[in-house]
Design an enzyme around this catalytic site. Structure first.
Site, PDB file in Angstrom:
ATOM      1  CB  CYS A 131      46.763   5.924 -38.721  1.00  0.00           C
ATOM      2  SG  CYS A 131      47.704   7.264 -37.964  1.00  0.00           S
ATOM      3  CB  CYS A 138      48.264   4.882 -30.683  1.00  0.00           C
ATOM      4  SG  CYS A 138      47.218   5.679 -31.932  1.00  0.00           S
TER       5      CYS A 138
END
Length: 379
Positions: free
Chosen positions: A118, A215
């Site tokens: 990410c 997440c």
């Protein structure tokens, strides 16, 4: 302003008011403090939050990064401190660059680290380019890591607080990105200092708990997510020992990771057994004694080198490495094979070294991060 003017706190020879900085805001206390601190110092702050996945799913996941609630919290901090805030829809990019690879890596028997991808493929790539499009002088984040100016270039260093250090997750930061990034929290000695700053600035997120899970994985149930993304992926198979003897059955290789001991469902044996290998093609979970997990030689690829000089031209050198985010650096020898591949020899064998994890390089004589790469097959 004269050329010999002193640098501001972000390293630019101009007043803060003439220095635009985009702050990547997750809605948590760390990035909120960064934005508030820079705004109070008079910088031209622009807050940006990424929507990385569906709002409906996000709202059901408390404490997750970039969820709907966190977008609200980031916007509220911007309103409190008086700077503009934007939300960018990166859902498709995030799925293609991070989530899909995460699922495919697990299906291949690896243990991926999506937070690194990410940072590498979304936050420090697309978001960083967006910051440049906004004519920002730099981009700041709430990561616990330090950027220091060395004799030759900007260097990446571990955070002052070893308990909060995030260098393992940022090893793939390129030199070009490092030149543009700033990490204002890296010098703090504890998270208590960060929360004290949040209280000082009167931020509504001062007591917000830290995010713990990945997440986009509700409740840390990786297998459930992968079954949803790749229907039919949880095929049953055998749990076998290293000689191929069947000891039990499993309901999908995706439920297991290298080094796992609990939840194997093969009790009653004299000695404890651990997952030592995953054979995806045969649908075998292979178990063995703890000593079989010990690894000394670790093959690495996709290397990002932040040290001095060219990597491929370098001879072997003594360094320190981390082969998992939860382990401290350990002594090793780094042997380059090409510009992007190397072998790392651990001076003391580590257990549970797994393909898909990162191997991060450190200077043994300082806090400098020298880069790292990806572990790509069992040693």
């Amino acid at each position: 302003m004269p050329l010999d003017s002193p640098l501001n706190s972000l390293g630019f020879a101009k007043p803060p008011s003439e220095t635009r900085v985009v702050v990547a805001m997750s809605g948590g206390v760390d990035s909120s403090v960064v934005a508030a601190q820079l705004a109070e110092e008079g910088y031209d702050v622009v807050g940006v939050t990424l929507q990385l996945y569906d709002h409906g799913a996000a709202l059901a996941k408390k404490g997750a990064c970039c969820a709907g609630r966190d977008i609200h919290d980031a916007r509220r901090v911007a309103e409190e401190m008086g700077f503009p805030h934007y939300v960018l829809d990166y859902e498709n990019t995030f799925r293609e660059a991070v989530i899909d690879e995460f699922a495919d890596s697990y299906l291949a028997g690896a243990t991926p680290v999506p937070c690194i991808r990410c940072n590498e493929r979304v936050k420090f790539k697309d978001l960083l380019e967006t910051a440049k499009d906004l004519d920002a002088d730099c981009m700041a984040t709430g990561h616990y890591i330090q950027r220091m100016m060395g004799d030759q270039k900007a260097e990446l260093h571990s955070a002052a607080d070893s308990n909060r250090d995030q260098s393992y997750f940022l090893f793939s930061t390129t030199q070009e990105q490092l030149d543009y990034l700033r990490f204002p929290l890296g010098h703090l000695k504890s998270k208590d200092e960060t929360r004290a700053l949040a209280t000082k600035y009167g931020l509504s997120v001062a007591d917000k708990p830290d995010s713990q899970d990945i997440c986009f994985v509700p409740d840390g149930d990786y297998a459930k997510l992968i079954e949803k993304l790749r229907p039919g992926s949880a095929e049953a198979g055998d749990i076998v020992d290293t000689n191929g003897n069947v000891l039990g059955q499993h309901n999908g290789v995706i439920h297991y990771t290298i080094g796992q001991r609990r939840g194997l469902g093969i009790g009653g044996l004299a000695d404890p057994l651990y997952v030592v290998k995953l054979d995806v093609d045969k649908k075998h979970v292979i178990v063995g004694p703890r000593e079989m997990l010990a690894t000394r030689r670790v093959p690495i690829r996709e290397i990002n080198w932040l040290g001095d000089g060219g990597f491929a031209d370098m001879k072997e050198r003594n360094i320190m490495v981390r082969v998992r985010s939860t382990r401290p650096p350990t002594d090793a020898i780094l042997r380059p094979i090409s510009a992007t591949e190397a072998e790392v020899e651990l001076l003391v064998a580590e257990q549970g070294v797994s393909p898909g994890q990162a191997c991060v390089f450190y200077d043994p004589d300082s806090t400098r991060v020298l880069g790292g790469g990806w572990i790509w097959r069992g040693a």
